[in-house]
Enzyme design. Structure first.
Site, PDB file in Angstrom:
ATOM      1  N   ARG A 121     -39.330  75.603  -3.758  1.00  0.00           N
ATOM      2  CA  ARG A 121     -38.993  76.886  -4.496  1.00  0.00           C
ATOM      3  C   ARG A 121     -40.307  77.835  -4.227  1.00  0.00           C
ATOM      4  O   ARG A 121     -39.818  78.936  -3.850  1.00  0.00           O
ATOM      5  CB  ARG A 121     -38.492  76.561  -5.762  1.00  0.00           C
ATOM      6  CG  ARG A 121     -38.111  77.821  -6.444  1.00  0.00           C
ATOM      7  CD  ARG A 121     -37.881  77.478  -7.819  1.00  0.00           C
ATOM      8  NE  ARG A 121     -37.171  78.488  -8.768  1.00  0.00           N
ATOM      9  CZ  ARG A 121     -37.782  79.399  -9.550  1.00  0.00           C
ATOM     10  NH1 ARG A 121     -38.973  79.551  -9.465  1.00  0.00           N
ATOM     11  NH2 ARG A 121     -37.142  80.167 -10.231  1.00  0.00           N
ATOM     12  N   GLN A 159     -30.320  81.148  -9.067  1.00  0.00           N
ATOM     13  CA  GLN A 159     -31.255  81.757 -10.202  1.00  0.00           C
ATOM     14  C   GLN A 159     -32.312  82.762  -9.965  1.00  0.00           C
ATOM     15  O   GLN A 159     -32.751  83.839 -10.561  1.00  0.00           O
ATOM     16  CB  GLN A 159     -31.629  80.495 -11.122  1.00  0.00           C
ATOM     17  CG  GLN A 159     -32.804  81.054 -12.346  1.00  0.00           C
ATOM     18  CD  GLN A 159     -33.972  80.498 -12.327  1.00  0.00           C
ATOM     19  OE1 GLN A 159     -34.565  80.426 -11.291  1.00  0.00           O
ATOM     20  NE2 GLN A 159     -34.463  80.075 -13.405  1.00  0.00           N
ATOM     21  N   SER A 192     -36.943  81.560 -15.844  1.00  0.00           N
ATOM     22  CA  SER A 192     -37.175  81.744 -14.346  1.00  0.00           C
ATOM     23  C   SER A 192     -37.794  80.333 -14.059  1.00  0.00           C
ATOM     24  O   SER A 192     -37.095  79.360 -13.897  1.00  0.00           O
ATOM     25  CB  SER A 192     -38.283  82.937 -14.189  1.00  0.00           C
ATOM     26  OG  SER A 192     -38.289  82.997 -12.626  1.00  0.00           O
ATOM     27  N   LEU A 193     -39.108  80.304 -13.244  1.00  0.00           N
ATOM     28  CA  LEU A 193     -39.592  79.127 -13.017  1.00  0.00           C
ATOM     29  C   LEU A 193     -39.572  77.913 -14.104  1.00  0.00           C
ATOM     30  O   LEU A 193     -39.209  76.830 -13.594  1.00  0.00           O
ATOM     31  CB  LEU A 193     -41.230  79.246 -12.577  1.00  0.00           C
ATOM     32  CG  LEU A 193     -42.044  78.022 -12.686  1.00  0.00           C
ATOM     33  CD1 LEU A 193     -41.759  77.152 -11.407  1.00  0.00           C
ATOM     34  CD2 LEU A 193     -43.707  78.499 -12.690  1.00  0.00           C
ATOM     35  N   GLN A 233     -43.622  82.681 -14.407  1.00  0.00           N
ATOM     36  CA  GLN A 233     -44.612  83.105 -13.704  1.00  0.00           C
ATOM     37  C   GLN A 233     -45.000  84.447 -14.522  1.00  0.00           C
ATOM     38  O   GLN A 233     -44.504  85.036 -14.996  1.00  0.00           O
ATOM     39  CB  GLN A 233     -44.216  83.472 -12.479  1.00  0.00           C
ATOM     40  CG  GLN A 233     -44.245  82.457 -11.436  1.00  0.00           C
ATOM     41  CD  GLN A 233     -43.913  82.930 -10.044  1.00  0.00           C
ATOM     42  OE1 GLN A 233     -42.863  82.271  -9.429  1.00  0.00           O
ATOM     43  NE2 GLN A 233     -44.793  83.658  -9.442  1.00  0.00           N
ATOM     44  N   HIS A 262     -35.826  87.776  -8.586  1.00  0.00           N
ATOM     45  CA  HIS A 262     -34.521  87.892  -9.313  1.00  0.00           C
ATOM     46  C   HIS A 262     -33.866  89.160  -8.859  1.00  0.00           C
ATOM     47  O   HIS A 262     -33.089  89.618  -9.572  1.00  0.00           O
ATOM     48  CB  HIS A 262     -34.871  88.011 -10.932  1.00  0.00           C
ATOM     49  CG  HIS A 262     -35.518  86.716 -11.424  1.00  0.00           C
ATOM     50  ND1 HIS A 262     -34.689  85.399 -11.330  1.00  0.00           N
ATOM     51  CD2 HIS A 262     -36.675  86.109 -11.787  1.00  0.00           C
ATOM     52  CE1 HIS A 262     -35.307  84.406 -11.773  1.00  0.00           C
ATOM     53  NE2 HIS A 262     -36.554  85.040 -11.966  1.00  0.00           N
TER      54      HIS A 262
END
Length: 311
Positions: free
Chosen positions: A115, A247, A90-91, A11, A194
């Protein structure tokens, strides 16, 4: 030539119109975008003609960016360029689940839609922000984060760490960085990702994956290096579920991931998806690496010309 790794953007790299020419020119991309549109109507409109504000909303960003990242991989594979290892920031790790064979494209897209909603809900519960801090000693930064009750979360490359936290604390933290004359950049994301503020999203993801009725987790066909551990995913299903779900609330060990990939023989990195942030991290982390990007037809053609003859 050594091993090739595909890297998938996270992102903050999204923009309206991303990968439209890949959609129009690559059959595999066009076909799967159609599948995704049937699963989540309106996705392609958001991708190609949505506003920046609309795309910035987490529940929209994630499915749209998933497709944009995946498009690069599908276009490369169609042209005979395949990865020996994958990682996603991440994503992007959800896209890597597909590229590694752990999830089908359809299952991964369904998962990323969930998600995005789970993380949006957590982001709305606690308004947050994220800053990339440059050229500050990591130990000094960690101590400063403790003092201001914010979190160092993404260890991107030497000299760059992302800090995440609740917005009012982040504003005070920003004032301190300004006082110290530290260089920082606010990221175009919609939450304190996160961090422990994402605990609810992590638990919801775990429940989603454990339902046993929606997703079939397969053994990885190629190594997928996890953000949480910087090492390849385990073959154990329970551990895979924990890695995927945790995660969202764990740090992204990206610098360590890149070093571990290089340790294991990767010397060519191809960033799939919009933006060039991951390529920059590779350049500052892995000396001598070959670095490419695929985000449109022109960039795809350049990679084919350079690597296709060796594929």
């Amino acid at each position: 030539m050594g091993k090739i790794a595909f890297l998938f953007a996270g992102q903050g790299s999204q923009y309206p119109g991303m990968t439209k020419d890949l959609f129009e020119s690559v059959p595999e991309v066009h076909d799967f975008y159609g599948v995704a549109e049937a699963i989540r109507p309106g996705t392609l409109t958001q991708m190609f003609s949505g506003s920046e504000d609309e795309l910035r909303k987490t529940e929209n960003t994630q499915p749209c960016l998933f497709l944009a990242d995946l498009a690069g991989a599908l276009a490369l594979i169609r042209n005979g360029i395949k990865p020996d290892a994958v990682a996603g920031f991440s994503l992007g790790e959800v896209v890597a689940l597909t590229a590694s064979g752990i999830l089908t494209k359809q299952d991964a897209f369904k998962l990323v839609c969930k998600r995005g909603k789970f993380m949006q809900k957590s982001a709305e519960a606690v308004t947050g922000s994220m800053f990339a801090v440059m050229r500050m000693d990591n130990d000094e930064l960690k101590e400063l984060c403790k003092e201001y009750e914010v979190y160092p979360v993404n260890f991107n490359c030497p000299g760059q760490t992302v800090v995440s936290g609740e917005k009012s604390r982040m504003e005070k933290f920003k004032e301190k960085l300004t006082e110290l004359k530290a260089r920082f950049v606010e990221l175009p994301v919609g939450g304190a990702f996160h961090t422990p503020y994402m605990e609810g999203a992590a638990e919801n993801l775990k429940k989603e994956l454990k339902s046993g009725k929606i997703y079939n987790l397969n053994q990885p066909e190629i190594p997928l290096y996890a953000n949480k551990t910087a090492e390849p995913y385990s073959n154990d299903e329970e551990e895979m579920i924990s890695t995927i779900s945790d995660q969202v609330k764990s740090s992204v060990k990206w610098e360590e991931t890149l070093n571990n990939m290089a340790r294991d023989g990767v010397d060519t990195f191809i960033e799939c998806g919009p933006g060039k942030a991951l390529s920059g991290f590779v350049k500052r982390t892995v000396e001598g690496a070959k670095i490419y990007n695929v985000y449109n037809m022109e960039s795809l053609q350049k990679v084919i010309e350079e690597l296709g003859k060796d594929a």
